[in-house]
Design an enzyme around this catalytic site. Structure first.
Site, PDB file in Angstrom:
ATOM      1  N   HIS A  93       3.958 -18.460 -39.528  1.00 58.76           N
ATOM      2  CA  HIS A  93       4.077 -17.287 -39.318  1.00 58.76           C
ATOM      3  C   HIS A  93       3.662 -16.875 -37.858  1.00 58.76           C
ATOM      4  O   HIS A  93       2.925 -17.660 -37.400  1.00 58.76           O
ATOM      5  CB  HIS A  93       3.350 -16.421 -40.130  1.00 58.76           C
ATOM      6  CG  HIS A  93       2.004 -16.862 -40.413  1.00 58.76           C
ATOM      7  ND1 HIS A  93       1.412 -17.840 -41.045  1.00 58.76           N
ATOM      8  CD2 HIS A  93       0.664 -16.048 -39.822  1.00 58.76           C
ATOM      9  CE1 HIS A  93      -0.115 -17.921 -40.865  1.00 58.76           C
ATOM     10  NE2 HIS A  93      -0.513 -16.647 -40.271  1.00 58.76           N
TER      11      HIS A  93
ATOM     12  N   ASP B 243       0.121  -6.808 -41.790  1.00 56.51           N
ATOM     13  CA  ASP B 243      -1.043  -7.781 -41.994  1.00 56.51           C
ATOM     14  C   ASP B 243      -2.398  -7.148 -42.653  1.00 56.51           C
ATOM     15  O   ASP B 243      -2.932  -5.904 -42.294  1.00 56.51           O
ATOM     16  CB  ASP B 243      -1.642  -8.272 -40.484  1.00 56.51           C
ATOM     17  CG  ASP B 243      -2.515  -9.666 -40.917  1.00 56.51           C
ATOM     18  OD1 ASP B 243      -3.377  -9.615 -41.663  1.00 56.51           O
ATOM     19  OD2 ASP B 243      -2.395 -10.676 -40.049  1.00 56.51           O
TER      20      ASP B 243
ATOM     21  N   GLU C 162      -4.725 -20.141 -41.156  1.00 61.70           N
ATOM     22  CA  GLU C 162      -5.452 -19.921 -42.413  1.00 61.70           C
ATOM     23  C   GLU C 162      -4.442 -19.897 -43.651  1.00 61.70           C
ATOM     24  O   GLU C 162      -4.951 -20.233 -44.545  1.00 61.70           O
ATOM     25  CB  GLU C 162      -6.554 -18.537 -42.308  1.00 61.70           C
ATOM     26  CG  GLU C 162      -7.592 -18.809 -41.130  1.00 61.70           C
ATOM     27  CD  GLU C 162      -8.420 -17.399 -41.284  1.00 61.70           C
ATOM     28  OE1 GLU C 162      -7.828 -16.484 -41.590  1.00 61.70           O
ATOM     29  OE2 GLU C 162      -9.394 -17.742 -40.544  1.00 61.70           O
TER      30      GLU C 162
ATOM     31  N   HIS D  66       2.187 -13.746 -35.430  1.00 63.69           N
ATOM     32  CA  HIS D  66       1.612 -12.473 -35.552  1.00 63.69           C
ATOM     33  C   HIS D  66       2.116 -11.824 -34.263  1.00 63.69           C
ATOM     34  O   HIS D  66       2.255 -12.350 -33.183  1.00 63.69           O
ATOM     35  CB  HIS D  66       0.333 -12.968 -35.072  1.00 63.69           C
ATOM     36  CG  HIS D  66      -0.449 -13.568 -36.160  1.00 63.69           C
ATOM     37  ND1 HIS D  66      -1.376 -13.052 -37.224  1.00 63.69           N
ATOM     38  CD2 HIS D  66      -0.681 -15.035 -36.481  1.00 63.69           C
ATOM     39  CE1 HIS D  66      -1.856 -13.702 -37.868  1.00 63.69           C
ATOM     40  NE2 HIS D  66      -1.378 -14.918 -37.510  1.00 63.69           N
TER      41      HIS D  66
END
Lengths: 145, 145
Positions: A102, A32, A97, A104
């Protein structure tokens, strides 16, 4: 269908740079750019879907298996990691966002200063069993539809 | 091995009350007693393991598939739900409070006042690509071990 303006589609198509940890036919795993802590990873299905409901179930399951493997890899690494969080934000109201689903995976360490912001008057209040049973009954029906 | 003092093992063994939404050979899905928002659910493997690394991979994958189904069910229900978060706290440093692995699924709605507590000086800071590439290289190796 890849979306031209989607950051993750651009990464998958090598139109934007990324630090790639793993790639296979279903997903890509990258570091990230804006990590909670160092070692924050994103597991991203290759097929573009904004919402979790639309993601292929096998791909989701594969992502979870990889999350476990990444958790173990983080703990074996030299990156500070006393614990690991998994997190999905599905929808803007949930903090999403980038509108390409996805998962994390990020390391946590004692004293890292990260956590939840909440209001004791609204969140984590002990529920009434009668209301919990109503919720369970409703979701049980909706789960079957 | 069930642990006598584990709340989730006691729920699975019907020694403590729970509002059960789903149960099969691998997992149980219950309503959280201390919800972020109404409709907060826990997907709990029946086999007791504190750490995610020890959870059977097929069970984890099944939990993820159920999380998707629960996400859809929450959105179909009358419970306020504009978005959904999935969350795992693996280890005390990651905020784990009950040491029997579980996956949180909870609804979010606009203005619910919930979110992350963080420090701009430490978290979500833009990373340097050179460091991201180092992290990716290290995790790539650790993933294979």
């Amino acid at each position: 269908m890849p979306h031209e303006s989607c950051t993750f589609c651009q990464i998958i198509n090598r139109e934007l740079p990324a630090s790639i940890i793993h790639e296979d036919e279903k997903v890509i795993v990258i570091v990230d750019l804006y990590p909670v802590n160092e070692g924050h990873l994103l597991i991203i299905p290759k097929v573009h879907n904004s919402e979790m409901r639309a993601v292929n179930s096998e791909t989701l399951q594969h992502a979870m298996q990889l999350a476990q493997q990444m958790n173990v890899a983080l703990r074996k690494s030299n990156i500070p990691c006393d614990g690991v969080n998994l997190f999905v934000a599905d929808g803007e109201a949930a903090g999403q966002e980038i509108f390409h689903f996805h998962l994390h995976v990020f390391p946590r360490f004692i004293g890292d200063g990260f956590g939840f912001r909440y209001d004791r008057a609204r969140h984590f209040k002990k529920s009434q069993r009668i209301r919990m049973d109503e919720i369970a009954a409703e979701l049980k029906i909706k789960l079957k539809l």
